[in-house]
Design a protein around this motif. Structure first.
Motif, PDB file in Angstrom:
ATOM      1  N   TYR B  61       0.829  -1.199   0.000  1.00 34.67           N
ATOM      2  CA  TYR B  61       0.000   0.000   0.000  1.00 34.67           C
ATOM      3  C   TYR B  61       0.867   1.254   0.000  1.00 34.67           C
ATOM      4  CZ  TYR B  61      -3.124   3.515   1.915  1.00 34.67           C
ATOM      5  OH  TYR B  61      -3.829   4.650   2.124  1.00 34.67           O
ATOM      6  N   TYR B  63       3.947   1.593  -1.207  1.00 36.17           N
ATOM      7  CA  TYR B  63       4.517   1.808  -2.541  1.00 36.17           C
ATOM      8  C   TYR B  63       3.463   2.337  -3.498  1.00 36.17           C
ATOM      9  CZ  TYR B  63       8.953  -0.358  -1.429  1.00 36.17           C
ATOM     10  OH  TYR B  63      10.166  -0.631  -0.902  1.00 36.17           O
ATOM     11  N   ALA B  64       2.240   1.806  -3.376  1.00 37.63           N
ATOM     12  CA  ALA B  64       1.186   2.248  -4.290  1.00 37.63           C
ATOM     13  C   ALA B  64       0.877   3.721  -4.077  1.00 37.63           C
ATOM     14  CB  ALA B  64      -0.063   1.403  -4.108  1.00 37.63           C
ATOM     15  N   ILE B  65       0.878   4.151  -2.801  1.00 31.55           N
ATOM     16  CA  ILE B  65       0.522   5.559  -2.569  1.00 31.55           C
ATOM     17  C   ILE B  65       1.656   6.468  -3.022  1.00 31.55           C
ATOM     18  CG2 ILE B  65       1.249   6.038  -0.174  1.00 31.55           C
ATOM     19  CD1 ILE B  65      -1.833   6.931   0.025  1.00 31.55           C
ATOM     20  N   PHE B  67       3.651   5.795  -5.460  1.00 32.21           N
ATOM     21  CA  PHE B  67       3.560   5.781  -6.916  1.00 32.21           C
ATOM     22  C   PHE B  67       2.472   6.723  -7.398  1.00 32.21           C
ATOM     23  CE2 PHE B  67       1.072   3.988 -10.435  1.00 32.21           C
ATOM     24  CZ  PHE B  67       1.977   4.212 -11.453  1.00 32.21           C
TER      25      PHE B  67
END
Lengths: 410, 118, 172
Positions: B61, B63-65, B67
């Motif tokens: 999560y 890394y996704a945020i 990104f």
């Protein structure tokens, strides 16, 4: 238009006149031409992969001091065709509890995400799918469709390994997409356009000479986006559990395989277009066919480099991969963007050699600073880092007791 | 403009259709002998324990945020890059400010250890 | 023009259907995938309006980043894994409020005289995007919102990391 100079335009003009001659309305003629062009390009790219797989296996063999495929046909050139015939007749196994629709859609998306890239790559000054005004962002957008395919494969396979592999793959793809997208800004900035054909034609001096650091970052990020060694953790061929595609068999697996090989070549082509001048070369404007040849030569060079890297560099761990993307490539890409923007604005106007020299100088300074910082960082963290070979129980001591025991018993 | 999008739509439809046709052909050619054992999913040589959909770490999560934020930033910068030749030096300074604010975010993430894979 | 209208109607129907499925489907993960279809439909509608930049933003940001973030977030929460569904009827109130709010905004937009005047066509091609860039960085244009956007993004980043790190601590 002479046939030798520009065969594709010659054929399209001729076909266009024939279709119009049959009394088909212009809009439908265009529609038919679109379908023909797109179909031929996509099909051509896919059939081209057959040769590509043979080439890569042969090269890989040579790099690793093996022969590579050498049984089917001269130099084994029909090896891939034999493999293809075999994979077509393999049973397609669907695992129990799989989400059928998503499970079958995922390989299609993976393939479409690679084929779709060919729609915007300029093959020669006159032959390109479309020079759309958001071409560079389209490359990123298509990449995200590929990520979607991987997520779907992981979620729908009903297998923990597929799920873990899929999520790891997507996390690393996302991480490397950031430096890639930032470095994509630099060719756009220098060319003043997002259309890939505009970018190619703007490179009287190839952009690799104006932004070498950005080219390097893009090259590394592109290898990671392909999921190739040394960044092939997401679906490592040589591991027992491959990754998100373990539950796929037959041609459904084959789609991932083909997409992987084609993606490597396509990224090399995109790199050649963005940083090496694409079809630019002496006489390319007069003879577009020559431009295609230049593009192929440049692409082949980049591709050979990626293949050599694939077969020589060992694999990174997932934490190293992520740290490399976020702690090194992303700051470097941001710095490179700002340096290019400032130096290019401050340099005297025009496409003179002075401007290029200034940009190269600034890039070298940037790279040296980055290198120095990495060295400092490493020195600082050397002691804190866990070394694998440190402070382990010495195997020899254990063995001596184990060996002695049976002797006592006997 | 609309023509270019039409071409892209056709191209994407065809590049979905080609692999679909290939898989369809393979489905016709290949043998179909499913069995319970063959179709079962595997996990270290034994049958799967528990549901396949397990809970994930917060790291993904994070890394996704990160990104998402940097993707938004890059997309904001693309119009700047296209207009770069028509802009003055002042605009470059504005962009430097914009990038520095977000580089601060990256530095914060680094300090908090959000970039460590644990 | 009729072909355009036909494409628009089909796209709109698919988008609305996907939206309805998104809120009514039982499995959260399937809801996320239906949401992706909604995003895609919106992208097609932007394409019909010849707004290239918005199409690509819709795909890059919404499908490529936000949808994936949502999938990651769903996988993070334990409850989502069982196919639980809502039992309380409070969502009905929320739905009514949302519909009224949307209707109000749309009505305001349609009756706003300046809203009608804004439909001037751009030159097309690269000039479209260069115009966005010039407007964003023009001190008399959208410079302040542009810089504020960076601070907003920073706030989102810090908030997201804070929440994520806290969660990470609990797990250990």
């Amino acid at each position: 238009m002479i046939f030798i100079a520009d065969p594709i335009t010659f054929i399209t003009t001729w076909l266009n006149s024939v279709l119009t001659g049959w009394g088909i309305p212009a809009i439908w003629v265009q529609f038919i031409m679109f379908i023909l062009g797109a179909g031929l390009l996509a099909l051509g790219a896919m059939i081209f992969t057959i040769g590509l797989i043979w080439l890569e296996r042969k090269l890989g063999g040579r790099v690793q001091d093996r022969l590579g495929p050498n049984r089917v046909g001269p130099w084994g050139i029909f090896q891939t065709i034999a493999d293809m015939l075999k994979i077509f007749t393999k049973e397609l196994i669907t695992p129990v509890g799989a989400d059928k629709f998503l499970y079958n859609l995922a390989p299609l998306l993976a393939m479409a995400a690679v084929l779709g890239l060919w729609a915007v790559i300029p093959l020669s000054p006159t032959v390109f799918g479309t020079n759309i005004n958001v071409g560079v962002l389209y490359l990123i957008g298509i990449g995200s469709i590929g990520e979607l395919g991987i997520i779907m494969a992981g979620l729908s396979s009903n297998n923990k390994y597929a799920l873990l592999g899929g999520f790891r793959a997507v996390a690393s793809l996302l991480s490397y997409e950031v430096p890639m997208a930032i470095t994509l800004l630099i060719p756009v900035m220098l060319a003043g356009s997002m259309g890939l054909n505009d970018i190619a034609s703007a490179q009287k001096v190839a952009f690799i000479f104006q932004a070498p650091v950005a080219a390097l970052v893009f090259f590394i990020a592109a290898i990671a986006e392909n999921g190739r060694a040394p960044f092939d953790l997401m679906e490592a061929d040589s591991e027992i559990v491959a990754g998100f595609n373990i539950e796929y068999s037959g041609l459904k697996f084959g789609m991932y395989y083909v997409a992987d090989f084609l993606h490597a070549f396509t990224s090399a082509m995109i790199f050649a277009t963005l940083f090496l001048g694409g079809w630019n070369g002496p006489g390319a404007e007069q003879y577009p066919a020559l431009g295609f040849l230049y593009l192929l030569i440049k692409t082949a060079l980049v591709y050979l480099l990626t293949v050599t890297i694939r077969f020589t560099v060992p694999r990174l761990r997932i934490d190293q991969m992520m740290a490399f993307a976020w702690k090194y490539l992303t700051p470097l890409a941001l710095a490179s963007l700002l340096v290019t923007a400032v130096v290019d604005k401050a340099a005297p106007a025009g496409q003179g050699l002075l401007r290029v020299a200034l940009l190269i100088g600034a890039n070298i300074v940037l790279f040296l600073i980055a290198d120095r910082l990495v060295t400092l960082y490493r020195k600082q963290h050397e002691k804190a880092r866990k070394v694998v070979s440190d402070d382990r129980p010495v195997p020899v001591a254990i063995r001596s007791t184990v060996v002695e025991e049976p002797e006592v018993n006997s | 403009m609309l023509q270019e999008w039409l071409y892209l739509a056709i191209f994407l439809a065809i590049s979905l259709f080609i692999p679909a046709a290939a898989i369809g052909a393979a489905a016709l050619l290949s043998p179909k002998k499913p069995s319970t054992l063959k179709n079962s999913i595997y996990e270290c040589g034994i049958e799967t324990v528990g549901p396949a959909r397990i809970q994930f770490k917060a790291q993904y999560y994070l890394y996704a945020i990160l990104f998402l934020i940097f993707d938004v930033e890059t997309v904001f910068l693309f119009p700047f890059a296209v207009a770069y030749n028509q802009l003055l030096f002042f605009a470059v300074i504005e962009v430097i400010l914009f990038v520095f604010v977000l580089a601060g975010g990256l530095a914060y993430a680094w300090r908090r250890g959000a970039l460590e894979w644990s | 023009m009729t072909t355009m209208q036909l494409i628009f109607l089909i796209t709109a129907a698919v988008t609305i259907f996907a939206g309805v499925m998104m809120v009514s489907v039982r499995k959260l993960l399937h809801a996320a995938l239906w949401l992706i279809l909604v995003f895609f439909g919106v992208a097609v509608i932007f394409g019909l309006l010849e707004a290239s930049f918005l199409v690509i933003i819709q795909i890059v940001l919404y499908i490529g980043a936000i949808a994936i973030l949502i999938v990651f977030a769903i996988m993070l929460t334990q409850n989502a894994i069982d196919d639980t569904y809502q039992t309380s009827r409070r969502w009905l109130v929320t739905a009514v409020v949302a519909v009224i709010a949307l209707a109000g905004i749309l009505l305001a937009l349609f009756t706003w005289p300046q809203g009608q005047a804004l439909t001037s066509t751009l030159a097309g091609g690269q000039q479209d995007i260069a115009a966005i860039g010039l407007a964003l960085l023009d001190p008399e244009g959208y410079l302040i919102p542009f810089e504020i956007a960076s601070i907003l993004l920073l706030a989102a980043l810090i908030g997201g990391i804070y929440v994520g790190i806290e969660h990470k601590g609990e797990e250990k």
